[in-house]
Write a protein that holds these residues in place. Structure first.
Motif, PDB file in Angstrom:
ATOM      1  N   LEU A   1      -1.686 -39.321  -1.344  1.00  0.00           N
ATOM      2  CA  LEU A   1      -1.492 -37.922  -0.972  1.00  0.00           C
ATOM      3  C   LEU A   1      -2.127 -37.018  -2.026  1.00  0.00           C
ATOM      4  N   ALA A   2      -2.648 -35.871  -1.590  1.00  0.00           N
ATOM      5  CA  ALA A   2      -3.352 -34.939  -2.489  1.00  0.00           C
ATOM      6  C   ALA A   2      -2.407 -33.828  -2.914  1.00  0.00           C
ATOM      7  N   LEU A   3      -2.441 -33.498  -4.201  1.00  0.00           N
ATOM      8  CA  LEU A   3      -1.571 -32.449  -4.746  1.00  0.00           C
ATOM      9  C   LEU A   3      -2.210 -31.084  -4.522  1.00  0.00           C
ATOM     10  N   HIS A   4      -1.517 -30.216  -3.771  1.00  0.00           N
ATOM     11  CA  HIS A   4      -1.942 -28.827  -3.569  1.00  0.00           C
ATOM     12  C   HIS A   4      -0.833 -27.945  -4.099  1.00  0.00           C
ATOM     13  N   GLY A   5      -1.091 -27.249  -5.195  1.00  0.00           N
ATOM     14  CA  GLY A   5      -0.028 -26.452  -5.805  1.00  0.00           C
ATOM     15  C   GLY A   5       1.036 -27.390  -6.340  1.00  0.00           C
ATOM     16  N   ARG A   6       2.271 -27.256  -5.820  1.00  0.00           N
ATOM     17  CA  ARG A   6       3.370 -28.113  -6.281  1.00  0.00           C
ATOM     18  C   ARG A   6       3.692 -29.234  -5.306  1.00  0.00           C
ATOM     19  N   HIS A   7       3.047 -29.243  -4.143  1.00  0.00           N
ATOM     20  CA  HIS A   7       3.424 -30.192  -3.105  1.00  0.00           C
ATOM     21  C   HIS A   7       2.254 -31.110  -2.749  1.00  0.00           C
ATOM     22  N   PHE A   8       2.595 -32.245  -2.114  1.00  0.00           N
ATOM     23  CA  PHE A   8       1.599 -33.250  -1.752  1.00  0.00           C
ATOM     24  C   PHE A   8       1.318 -33.218  -0.251  1.00  0.00           C
ATOM     25  N   PHE A   9       0.033 -33.397   0.098  1.00  0.00           N
ATOM     26  CA  PHE A   9      -0.384 -33.357   1.500  1.00  0.00           C
ATOM     27  C   PHE A   9      -1.284 -34.543   1.810  1.00  0.00           C
ATOM     28  N   ASP A  10      -1.326 -34.892   3.095  1.00  0.00           N
ATOM     29  CA  ASP A  10      -2.065 -36.083   3.533  1.00  0.00           C
ATOM     30  C   ASP A  10      -3.400 -35.683   4.170  1.00  0.00           C
ATOM     31  N   PRO A  11      -4.523 -35.841   3.438  1.00  0.00           N
ATOM     32  CA  PRO A  11      -5.824 -35.458   4.019  1.00  0.00           C
ATOM     33  C   PRO A  11      -6.226 -36.334   5.200  1.00  0.00           C
ATOM     34  N   MET A  12      -5.701 -37.586   5.236  1.00  0.00           N
ATOM     35  CA  MET A  12      -6.054 -38.501   6.332  1.00  0.00           C
ATOM     36  C   MET A  12      -5.348 -38.117   7.635  1.00  0.00           C
ATOM     37  N   GLY A  13      -4.250 -37.368   7.519  1.00  0.00           N
ATOM     38  CA  GLY A  13      -3.499 -36.980   8.723  1.00  0.00           C
ATOM     39  C   GLY A  13      -3.822 -35.574   9.192  1.00  0.00           C
ATOM     40  N   ALA A  14      -4.960 -35.014   8.748  1.00  0.00           N
ATOM     41  CA  ALA A  14      -5.336 -33.629   9.083  1.00  0.00           C
ATOM     42  C   ALA A  14      -5.434 -33.439  10.597  1.00  0.00           C
ATOM     43  N   LYS A  15      -4.879 -32.323  11.083  1.00  0.00           N
ATOM     44  CA  LYS A  15      -4.925 -32.003  12.513  1.00  0.00           C
ATOM     45  C   LYS A  15      -5.859 -30.811  12.716  1.00  0.00           C
ATOM     46  N   PRO A  16      -7.008 -30.999  13.367  1.00  0.00           N
ATOM     47  CA  PRO A  16      -7.978 -29.901  13.513  1.00  0.00           C
ATOM     48  C   PRO A  16      -7.562 -28.878  14.563  1.00  0.00           C
TER      49      PRO A  16
ATOM     50  N   GLY B   1      -8.823 -14.640  -7.207  1.00  0.00           N
ATOM     51  CA  GLY B   1      -7.412 -14.923  -6.927  1.00  0.00           C
ATOM     52  C   GLY B   1      -7.186 -15.844  -5.742  1.00  0.00           C
ATOM     53  N   GLN B   2      -8.268 -16.152  -4.983  1.00  0.00           N
ATOM     54  CA  GLN B   2      -8.129 -17.030  -3.812  1.00  0.00           C
ATOM     55  C   GLN B   2      -8.123 -18.491  -4.235  1.00  0.00           C
ATOM     56  N   GLN B   3      -7.477 -19.328  -3.439  1.00  0.00           N
ATOM     57  CA  GLN B   3      -7.490 -20.763  -3.692  1.00  0.00           C
ATOM     58  C   GLN B   3      -8.535 -21.430  -2.817  1.00  0.00           C
ATOM     59  N   VAL B   4      -9.250 -22.380  -3.401  1.00  0.00           N
ATOM     60  CA  VAL B   4     -10.273 -23.119  -2.656  1.00  0.00           C
ATOM     61  C   VAL B   4     -10.012 -24.612  -2.810  1.00  0.00           C
ATOM     62  N   LEU B   5     -10.454 -25.377  -1.807  1.00  0.00           N
ATOM     63  CA  LEU B   5     -10.285 -26.832  -1.817  1.00  0.00           C
ATOM     64  C   LEU B   5     -11.652 -27.493  -1.974  1.00  0.00           C
ATOM     65  N   THR B   6     -11.739 -28.430  -2.922  1.00  0.00           N
ATOM     66  CA  THR B   6     -12.971 -29.234  -3.066  1.00  0.00           C
ATOM     67  C   THR B   6     -12.694 -30.592  -2.443  1.00  0.00           C
ATOM     68  N   ARG B   7     -13.333 -30.857  -1.321  1.00  0.00           N
ATOM     69  CA  ARG B   7     -13.004 -32.052  -0.540  1.00  0.00           C
ATOM     70  C   ARG B   7     -13.478 -33.346  -1.195  1.00  0.00           C
ATOM     71  N   TYR B   8     -14.435 -33.262  -2.123  1.00  0.00           N
ATOM     72  CA  TYR B   8     -14.904 -34.496  -2.763  1.00  0.00           C
ATOM     73  C   TYR B   8     -13.823 -35.135  -3.641  1.00  0.00           C
ATOM     74  N   ASN B   9     -12.851 -34.322  -4.114  1.00  0.00           N
ATOM     75  CA  ASN B   9     -11.742 -34.902  -4.881  1.00  0.00           C
ATOM     76  C   ASN B   9     -10.372 -34.412  -4.398  1.00  0.00           C
ATOM     77  N   ASN B  10     -10.373 -33.650  -3.284  1.00  0.00           N
ATOM     78  CA  ASN B  10      -9.137 -33.126  -2.677  1.00  0.00           C
ATOM     79  C   ASN B  10      -8.255 -32.380  -3.677  1.00  0.00           C
ATOM     80  N   LYS B  11      -8.880 -31.513  -4.454  1.00  0.00           N
ATOM     81  CA  LYS B  11      -8.139 -30.696  -5.418  1.00  0.00           C
ATOM     82  C   LYS B  11      -8.250 -29.220  -5.051  1.00  0.00           C
ATOM     83  N   VAL B  12      -7.211 -28.469  -5.424  1.00  0.00           N
ATOM     84  CA  VAL B  12      -7.185 -27.032  -5.148  1.00  0.00           C
ATOM     85  C   VAL B  12      -7.384 -26.281  -6.460  1.00  0.00           C
TER      86      VAL B  12
END
Length: 660
Positions: A23-38, A104-115
């Motif tokens: 699971l990838a850490l976004h802020g304080r919580h963990f999310f599942d990039p493999m379970g992404a719903k488009p 001040g915006q948050q961005v996601l880098t998908r190559y390492n799934n970090k915010v």
């Protein structure tokens, strides 16, 4: 087991488990990039995840786990930049707008799934720039990303984004600047325009508002993934720990539904769905203020819509026991803010009960200008209506009924009540508004009841700036409320119940040790021998705890009035959970109440019943709300001052619900 250091250690272990599960850490919580719903129609995707926290509760150490979601956009920062350049047609003005949008915006880098949070933009640097590797080698960003992530950077002239990242090295917290490539950064979260788009929010809600049955399935699957992973099991076994395969089942109780009392002794019998919309519009209000002198200001284009609204007002108001005379309608050629202000200024020499402003579109600046004028410069109750709210003919009746009720409140009328068998008691709601743009400054609001039915309220604002203790303004505001209560009732309150919203776990100690003693001491300034009994309850909405009950077929939301005050409550606190509102979509969120101080004779059962009764008295909604009415009023008032008027309204409005 329950030592604070041990609890901290369990939470650190659980973060390791989340990493093992991928699971990838976004802020304080963990999310599942493999379970992404488009959500392809809006160029969005939703990542499912989990909020986890291990605490010690009454029945021991437990894992609190809740399903969570993160909304991500499929648009890169580079694509946003290209759109701005095309609009600007080559001019350099796009740079300032791009900077305003991104800082001040948050961005996601998908190559390492970090915010990352964007702190600056360097227009003088490009991916062709070089930097030093740990071994001293100089390498360009283009070569680095190709070598480490097998990513080809196409635009070699794009600027670099700067992000300040905190890292711990040998126990010391250090910050370093990380350079990011716009082409590889995806925008995170949703914009204000998306929030205003009903279709976008509906699509997102289908993925994020999870029903109890689906939430339970996701939780069981998550627990099986943990217990079925060999590496995780080895880690837990090495510490002698074990995680159960399912969540805990507990007995709870449900408070009886409350009867709603209207004017002329009419009663709406209490039901489990807590909806008395029909009763509120078909019965007279508790106390009506007849509308004899009121003005509507609208544009020429909305003239006909205003006439239809006026006609509907006269049709629906008589059932509610409110006499509404025809208003004076003033039209202006367009929706220029200055024209609205000029028309309101014309009213200064006239007798006006309330001014209604119809705006063609929802604009924060126009709303703020009207409210500032009507709250401070020319104090008069005001009602702002957006044209699209009263345009559809099929919805005009129900919308007008709600507007009439709201206007009655703003003029000092009351709508309904519940049975509260207490005398000489003042109930107070406290909430704080934090301005994200001015981090140092926040606005506090205090709303206090002025009658035994808890249907009339008096409000004050206190400011918290740099170097100003929160309590200084708060004690003065509370004294003003007590003095007003004496003025209205010719007696001082014997009991003061304070519901304090906006206090997280980290601030509980400050609230109990610092605020409460000074609030109590403040009352001695009124009279040396005056010492009322105090009840101070901290209200927490932002919690991860969720409850559901076993229905006939599957899990369903517990009914309003459900109380849980054992097993999963804190071991060292007097606290309880209450589900007060009825939700039709998703899983209901309970509210956590912590009794921080109590010198009254109120036992837990009476405090819980009173709290539930107070959730019925918010006059902006014909149903129960998630927090007691005084807290919700304080929240509305603090938001109005913090967002729009930035100053306390005139004292003549303080005893009316002008902020609804």
């Amino acid at each position: 087991m329950g030592h604070p250091l041990a609890i901290h250690h369990y939470n650190v272990l659980f973060r390791r488990i989340m990493n093992i599960l991928g699971l990838a850490l976004h802020g304080r919580h963990f999310f599942d990039p493999m379970g992404a719903k488009p959500i392809p129609e809006h160029k969005l995707e939703v990542w499912p995840g989990f909020v986890t926290a291990i605490h010690e509760f009454e029945d021991g150490v437990m894992l609190c786990c809740d399903a969570s979601h993160r909304v991500l956009r499929k648009q890169t920062v580079s694509e946003l930049m290209t759109d701005l350049v095309n609009i600007a047609r080559g001019a350099d003005s796009w740079k300032q707008e791009f900077t305003n949008l991104m800082i001040g915006q948050q961005v996601l880098t998908r190559y390492n799934n970090k915010v990352y949070r964007v702190d600056d933009i360097d227009f003088n640097s490009t991916p062709m720039n070089t930097f030093s590797m740990r071994n001293g080698e100089q390498v360009t960003y283009i070569d680095y990303y190709k070598r480490h992530y097998d990513v080809n950077i196409i635009d070699k002239g794009q600027p670099l984004l700067k992000s300040k990242v905190k890292a711990k090295v040998k126990g010391q917290e250090l910050s370093q600047i990380v350079d990011l490539i716009p082409e590889l950064c995806f925008l995170s979260g949703i914009t204000d325009s998306m929030r205003a788009d009903f279709k976008v929010m509906k699509s997102i809600a289908q993925h994020t508002m999870v029903a109890p049955s689906l939430r339970q399935k996701a939780l069981i699957k998550f627990l099986r993934n943990i217990n079925g992973n060999k590496e995780v099991r080895t880690l837990l076994d090495s510490w002698g720990l074990h995680l159960e395969d399912t969540n805990i089942t507990l007995p709870a109780r449900c408070l009886a539904p409350e009867d709603i009392y209207h004017g002329r002794n009419a009663i709406s019998a209490g039901t489990l769905n807590c909806d008395w919309g029909r009763g509120a519009t078909n019965n007279p209000v508790m106390s009506a203020v007849d509308l004899g002198s009121w003005y509507i200001i609208c544009t020429n284009r909305d003239d006909k819509i205003a006439d239809e609204f006026v006609n509907m007002c006269s049709k629906v108001s008589s059932k509610m026991g409110i006499q509404v005379k025809k208003p004076t309608v003033w039209t202006i050629p367009n929706d220029n803010t200055q024209l609205y202000i000029q028309q309101i200024q014309r009213l200064k020499t006239l007798q006006v009960q309330i001014v209604v402003v119809i705006l063609p579109i929802a604009r924060a600046d126009k709303y703020a200008a009207v409210k500032k004028m009507c709250c401070i410069e020319f104090p008069v109750p005001s009602q702002v209506i957006i044209t699209k709210t009263i345009r559809p003919p099929d919805k005009l009746r129900s919308v007008t009924q709600k507007i009439i009720l709201q206007m009655n409140c703003k003029l000092g009328g009351t709508l309904w009540s519940v049975k509260i068998p207490m005398k000489n008691t003042m109930v107070v709601g406290l909430d704080t508004y934090h301005d994200a743009s001015q981090r140092s400054h926040s606005v506090g609001a205090i709303v206090a009841s002025m009658n035994p039915q808890m249907s009339r309220w008096y409000s004050k604002i206190y400011s918290q700036g740099v170097g100003i203790e929160l309590i200084d303004g708060l004690t003065q505001a509370l004294l003003a409320c007590v003095n007003k209560y004496r003025e209205v009732n010719n007696v001082l309150p014997e009991q003061i119940f304070i519901y304090r919203d906006g206090v997280g776990d980290g601030q509980l100690g400050v609230c109990v040790d610092h605020e409460v003693p000074q609030l109590i001491a403040a009352c001695q300034h009124i009279a040396p021998n005056y010492s009322p009994k105090f009840l101070v309850v901290v209200v927490q909405k932002r919690i991860s705890t969720r409850f559901y009950t076993q229905g006939n077929v599957d899990y369903v939301n517990p009914p309003p009035g459900s109380v849980l005050d054992h097993s999963v409550t804190r071991r060292d606190m007097f606290d309880f959970f209450l589900v007060s509102q009825n939700v039709r979509q998703g899983t209901v969120a309970p509210t956590h109440y912590i009794v921080a101080h109590n010198t009254t004779t109120m036992d837990p059962d009476k405090i819980q019943r009173l709290t539930y009764k107070l959730t019925h008295l918010y006059y902006n909604w014909c149903g129960t709300v998630r927090v007691p009415a005084p807290c919700q009023y304080a929240h509305k008032l603090a938001s109005l001052v913090g967002d729009s008027i930035h100053k306390e309204a005139d004292e003549s409005l303080a005893d009316k619900l002008y902020y609804l």
